[in-house]
Design a protein around this motif. Structure first.
Motif, PDB file in Angstrom:
ATOM      1  N   ARG A 194    -103.977 -28.449 -63.164  1.00 60.55           N
ATOM      2  CA  ARG A 194    -104.469 -28.469 -61.631  1.00 60.55           C
ATOM      3  C   ARG A 194    -105.221 -27.537 -61.237  1.00 60.55           C
ATOM      4  N   HIS A 195    -105.342 -26.254 -62.031  1.00 60.32           N
ATOM      5  CA  HIS A 195    -106.422 -25.273 -61.730  1.00 60.32           C
ATOM      6  C   HIS A 195    -108.035 -25.869 -61.990  1.00 60.32           C
ATOM      7  N   GLY A 196    -107.896 -26.943 -62.740  1.00 63.63           N
ATOM      8  CA  GLY A 196    -109.554 -27.609 -62.616  1.00 63.63           C
ATOM      9  C   GLY A 196    -110.492 -26.695 -63.647  1.00 63.63           C
ATOM     10  N   VAL A 197    -109.881 -25.898 -64.399  1.00 59.41           N
ATOM     11  CA  VAL A 197    -111.073 -24.998 -65.101  1.00 59.41           C
ATOM     12  C   VAL A 197    -110.760 -24.876 -66.799  1.00 59.41           C
ATOM     13  N   GLU A 198    -111.691 -24.270 -67.276  1.00 60.93           N
ATOM     14  CA  GLU A 198    -111.458 -23.788 -68.617  1.00 60.93           C
ATOM     15  C   GLU A 198    -111.317 -22.540 -68.565  1.00 60.93           C
ATOM     16  N   GLU A 199    -110.619 -21.921 -69.558  1.00 60.49           N
ATOM     17  CA  GLU A 199    -110.461 -20.513 -69.415  1.00 60.49           C
ATOM     18  C   GLU A 199    -110.851 -19.641 -70.789  1.00 60.49           C
ATOM     19  N   ALA A 200    -111.460 -18.649 -70.589  1.00 64.63           N
ATOM     20  CA  ALA A 200    -111.674 -17.712 -71.813  1.00 64.63           C
ATOM     21  C   ALA A 200    -110.818 -16.616 -71.490  1.00 64.63           C
ATOM     22  N   LEU A 201    -109.718 -16.117 -72.506  1.00 68.85           N
ATOM     23  CA  LEU A 201    -108.987 -14.899 -72.356  1.00 68.85           C
ATOM     24  C   LEU A 201    -109.177 -13.816 -73.309  1.00 68.85           C
ATOM     25  N   VAL A 206    -108.698 -21.790 -73.466  1.00 65.91           N
ATOM     26  CA  VAL A 206    -107.732 -22.993 -72.847  1.00 65.91           C
ATOM     27  C   VAL A 206    -108.861 -23.871 -72.522  1.00 65.91           C
ATOM     28  N   PRO A 207    -108.938 -24.972 -72.949  1.00 65.10           N
ATOM     29  CA  PRO A 207    -109.712 -26.180 -72.621  1.00 65.10           C
ATOM     30  C   PRO A 207    -109.394 -26.821 -71.058  1.00 65.10           C
ATOM     31  N   HIS A 208    -110.332 -27.406 -70.319  1.00 61.87           N
ATOM     32  CA  HIS A 208    -109.737 -27.999 -69.104  1.00 61.87           C
ATOM     33  C   HIS A 208    -108.761 -29.181 -69.461  1.00 61.87           C
ATOM     34  N   GLY A 209    -107.809 -29.499 -68.507  1.00 65.90           N
ATOM     35  CA  GLY A 209    -106.644 -30.303 -68.904  1.00 65.90           C
ATOM     36  C   GLY A 209    -105.620 -30.040 -69.849  1.00 65.90           C
ATOM     37  N   ARG A 210    -105.623 -28.754 -70.162  1.00 64.69           N
ATOM     38  CA  ARG A 210    -104.297 -28.173 -71.106  1.00 64.69           C
ATOM     39  C   ARG A 210    -103.697 -27.458 -70.396  1.00 64.69           C
ATOM     40  N   THR A 211    -102.302 -27.272 -70.812  1.00 65.56           N
ATOM     41  CA  THR A 211    -101.335 -26.382 -70.238  1.00 65.56           C
ATOM     42  C   THR A 211    -101.122 -25.338 -71.340  1.00 65.56           C
ATOM     43  N   ALA A 212    -101.128 -24.068 -70.881  1.00 61.82           N
ATOM     44  CA  ALA A 212    -100.967 -22.892 -71.636  1.00 61.82           C
ATOM     45  C   ALA A 212     -99.924 -21.758 -70.975  1.00 61.82           C
ATOM     46  N   ARG A 213     -99.177 -21.197 -71.853  1.00 59.14           N
ATOM     47  CA  ARG A 213     -98.040 -20.302 -71.209  1.00 59.14           C
ATOM     48  C   ARG A 213     -98.688 -18.981 -71.900  1.00 59.14           C
ATOM     49  N   LEU A 214     -98.716 -18.066 -71.092  1.00 52.44           N
ATOM     50  CA  LEU A 214     -99.221 -16.494 -71.607  1.00 52.44           C
ATOM     51  C   LEU A 214     -98.214 -15.459 -71.295  1.00 52.44           C
ATOM     52  N   ALA A 215     -97.613 -15.083 -72.449  1.00 53.03           N
ATOM     53  CA  ALA A 215     -96.591 -14.077 -72.128  1.00 53.03           C
ATOM     54  C   ALA A 215     -96.820 -12.841 -72.807  1.00 53.03           C
ATOM     55  N   ALA A 216     -96.511 -11.836 -72.015  1.00 52.66           N
ATOM     56  CA  ALA A 216     -96.576 -10.267 -72.465  1.00 52.66           C
ATOM     57  C   ALA A 216     -95.226 -10.131 -72.920  1.00 52.66           C
ATOM     58  N   ASP A 217     -94.845 -10.429 -74.023  1.00 54.36           N
ATOM     59  CA  ASP A 217     -93.368 -10.433 -74.619  1.00 54.36           C
ATOM     60  C   ASP A 217     -92.977  -9.123 -75.130  1.00 54.36           C
ATOM     61  N   ARG A 218     -93.962  -8.303 -75.739  1.00 53.33           N
ATOM     62  CA  ARG A 218     -93.601  -7.087 -76.413  1.00 53.33           C
ATOM     63  C   ARG A 218     -94.179  -5.740 -75.644  1.00 53.33           C
ATOM     64  N   THR A 219     -95.084  -5.855 -75.146  1.00 53.66           N
ATOM     65  CA  THR A 219     -95.836  -4.779 -74.469  1.00 53.66           C
ATOM     66  C   THR A 219     -96.701  -5.044 -73.148  1.00 53.66           C
TER      67      THR A 219
END
Length: 130
Positions: A56-63, A89-102
């Motif tokens: 639903r963000h409608g974008v591609e993302e570079a992290l 993260v290509p358009h139309g995909r779901t991703a979860r980004l977690a800062a688990d350790r630091t």
């Protein structure tokens, strides 16, 4: 240039601090770039913070991870993204980004999907003759 800074509430991972806030700075937004780039943002995610990228963000993302390590979870599995590494993260995909350790510092670049950008007129800066 437009710079906005906000401390945004983020979702805590199970068993970690759920009241943490992420420091978010929008360095520049779409109209200033004369391109199909939506935004360039700087994030500081405390340990336990979770961000989501959704279709639903409608974008591609570079992290680009600057410091720390993110756990990137997509439909294809989990992957560690460490300082100096880039994830897409290509358009139309779901991703979860977690800062688990630091704590994690990263830059995100959000761009319109090609299917959208191809239908837009070219964005060209207008120069006023003197």
């Amino acid at each position: 240039m437009i710079v906005s800074t906000v401390d945004e509430p983020v979702h805590g991972a199970v068993g970690l601090d759920t009241t943490a806030t992420a420091a978010w700075t929008c360095l520049v937004r779409r109209g200033m770039l004369h391109s199909e780039c939506e935004a360039v943002e700087h994030w500081v995610l405390p340990r336990g913070a979770v961000l989501a990228a959704t279709p639903r963000h409608g974008v591609e993302e570079a992290l680009l991870v600057l410091e720390g390590e993110l756990r990137l979870t997509t439909e294809t599995g989990d992957r560690a993204v460490r300082a100096g590494q880039l994830a897409l993260v290509p358009h139309g995909r779901t991703a979860r980004l977690a800062a688990d350790r630091t704590e994690v510092r990263l830059i995100t670049v959000r761009v319109l999907a090609a299917s959208v950008a191809d239908r837009l007129p070219p964005r060209v800066p207008e120069l006023v003759p003197r």
